[in-house]
Design an enzyme around this catalytic site. Structure first.
Site, mmCIF file in Angstrom:
data_model
loop_
_atom_site.group_PDB
_atom_site.id
_atom_site.type_symbol
_atom_site.label_atom_id
_atom_site.label_comp_id
_atom_site.label_asym_id
_atom_site.label_seq_id
_atom_site.Cartn_x
_atom_site.Cartn_y
_atom_site.Cartn_z
ATOM 1 C CG LEU A 198 35.635 41.173 44.031
ATOM 2 C CD1 LEU A 198 35.480 40.460 45.348
ATOM 3 C CD2 LEU A 198 34.536 42.229 43.871
ATOM 4 C CG ASP A 199 40.663 41.392 38.971
ATOM 5 O OD1 ASP A 199 39.466 41.576 38.659
ATOM 6 O OD2 ASP A 199 41.423 40.675 38.313
#
Lengths: 86, 252
Positions: free
Chosen positions: A37-38
Site C-alpha cells: 500500500l502507499d
C-alpha cells in the site's frame, strides 16, 4: 465487539477490498513494505474500514502513524472505544 | 574480449551521444521554433514532444550492434490513438529513453522524479514539454495536471515503482497513476522492459553490451475495473508486467 472480531473484520477488509492473499495477512505485516500500500491507498483503506465498522475515522494524525496490521487492530479498537473517531 | 567490447561501446556511444545532442537539440529546437510562427501553440507543443521522441529513437540506437533494442507491440491497438496511461517497470536510467519505442504519433509526456529536471539541457526540455515532476506537486495538483493532459489527447508514461530497481526484481507500485486511471478512465497500456538492468546498472554510467526488449501489452480498461480501487488495479497491472518479465528475462 471482541478483539478477535476486530482482527477478523480488518483482515477481511484486506482480503475483499484489496484482494490480498490471506496468507500474507499477519499481525506484523507492514502495510507499505509487505503489502504494497502507499499513502494514497490509505485513503481507500480508511473508507473501507469506516464502511466495515460503521464508524467515522477522524484522527488523521493517528492514521499516519499506522505501519502494521497490528497497528490497525489497535487503532480500530481505540476508535470503537471512542478515540480517534466517532 | 568483453572488456574491449564494453570500452568500445562506451567510447563510441558517449561520443556519438554528445555529438548528436550538440547538433540535434539546437537543430530540432530551431525547427520547432520556426514552425511555431505558423501553427497554433498546441501544434507547437505536439511537434516539440515529437522531436523529443525522435531524439530518443536515435539515442537508443547509438549502441547498436552491441546493444540491440527490440520493440514488441502486443497491445493489439493503435497506440497513436490515445490518450493512454503507459505503465512501465523501472530497472535503469535508460528507461526514460526507451519510451521512444512508442510510435512517433503517440504524443506523450513522462512522470518523473525531480532529478531529471536538474539534468543540463534535457531537464530544460522536459520542463518545456510539460513533463510532470511528481515530487514537487501535491496529489491534487497532479490529478489536475494529469487530467488536463489526457483531456488534450496526450498520453502519460509512468514508472510507478518510483525508483530504479537496479536488478530483475520489481518494486512495489505507487498508486497515483491508478487513481488517475480510475478518475479519467483513460486505458492503461502496461509495458515490460527487460534486459537493460546493466545498461547502465543503477549508480553507474557504464553501458554493458546486451539485448533490451520493450513489450507493450493489451490495454487495461476502466470498464473492467469499475468500482475498484487503485490498489487492486495496480496489483493487476504489476502482475501482468511481472509475468511477462519472468518470460522475457528467461530469454535475454
Amino acid at each position: 465487539m471482541t478483539e478477535q472480531e476486530i482482527i477478523e473484520k480488518v483482515n477481511n477488509v484486506f482480503i475483499t477490498a484489496f484482494e490480498i492473499d490471506a496468507a500474507e495477512i499477519r499481525p506484523e505485516a507492514h502495510i507499505f513494505e509487505d503489502l504494497g500500500l502507499d499513502s494514497l491507498d490509505i485513503v481507500d483503506l480508511v473508507v473501507e474500514l469506516q464502511k466495515s465498522f460503521g464508524v467515522k475515522i477522524r484522527d488523521e494524525e493517528q492514521v499516519r502513524e499506522i505501519r502494521t496490521l497490528n497497528d490497525i487492530y489497535g487503532f480500530i479498537k481505540g476508535v470503537k472505544a471512542g478515540k480517534g473517531g466517532s | 574480449m568483453s572488456l574491449i567490447s564494453t570500452v568500445y561501446l562506451n567510447v563510441t556511444f558517449y561520443s556519438a551521444f554528445l555529438l548528436f545532442s550538440a547538433v540535434a537539440i539546437p537543430f530540432m529546437t530551431a525547427v520547432v521554433v520556426v514552425l511555431s510562427l505558423f501553427v497554433p501553440k498546441r501544434t507547437t507543443l505536439r511537434n516539440f514532444r515529437a522531436a523529443i521522441v525522435i531524439y530518443g529513437k536515435v539515442i537508443t540506437r547509438l549502441g547498436y550492434p552491441l546493444i540491440r533494442l527490440k520493440t514488441e507491440d502486443r497491445s493489439g491497438i493503435d497506440m497513436t490513438k490515445g490518450p493512454f496511461i503507459f505503465i512501465m517497470n523501472h530497472r535503469s536510467s535508460s528507461d526514460p529513453f526507451l519510451v521512444s519505442t512508442l510510435p512517433l504519433g503517440a504524443e506523450m509526456v513522462q512522470v518523473v522524479n525531480t532529478w531529471p529536471f536538474k539534468l543540463p539541457v534535457l531537464g530544460f526540455f522536459a520542463r518545456l514539454a510539460d513533463y510532470i515532476d511528481i515530487n514537487s506537486i501535491s496529489f491534487d495538483e497532479f490529478m489536475e495536471q494529469g487530467s488536463r493532459l489526457l483531456s488534450q489527447g496526450v498520453s502519460i508514461v509512468f514508472f510507478p515503482e518510483g525508483t530504479r530497481s537496479g536488478g530483475l526484481e520489481m518494486g512495489q507500485f505507487r498508486s497515483a497513476a491508478f487513481k488517475l486511471f480510475l478518475e479519467t478512465r483513460a486505458p492503461i497500456i502496461p509495458a515490460a522492459i527487460s534486459g537493460n538492468e546493466d545498461i547502465p546498472h543503477k549508480g553507474s554510467l557504464r553501458l554493458n553490451p546486451g539485448r533490451v526488449r520493450v513489450r507493450y501489452l493489451p490495454p487495461v480498461r476502466w470498464e473492467d475495473h469499475e468500482g475498484s480501487n487503485a490498489y487492486k488495479v495496480k496489483t493487476a497491472v504489476r502482475n501482468m508486467i511481472g509475468s511477462q518479465l519472468v518470460e522475457m528475462d528467461g530469454q535475454t
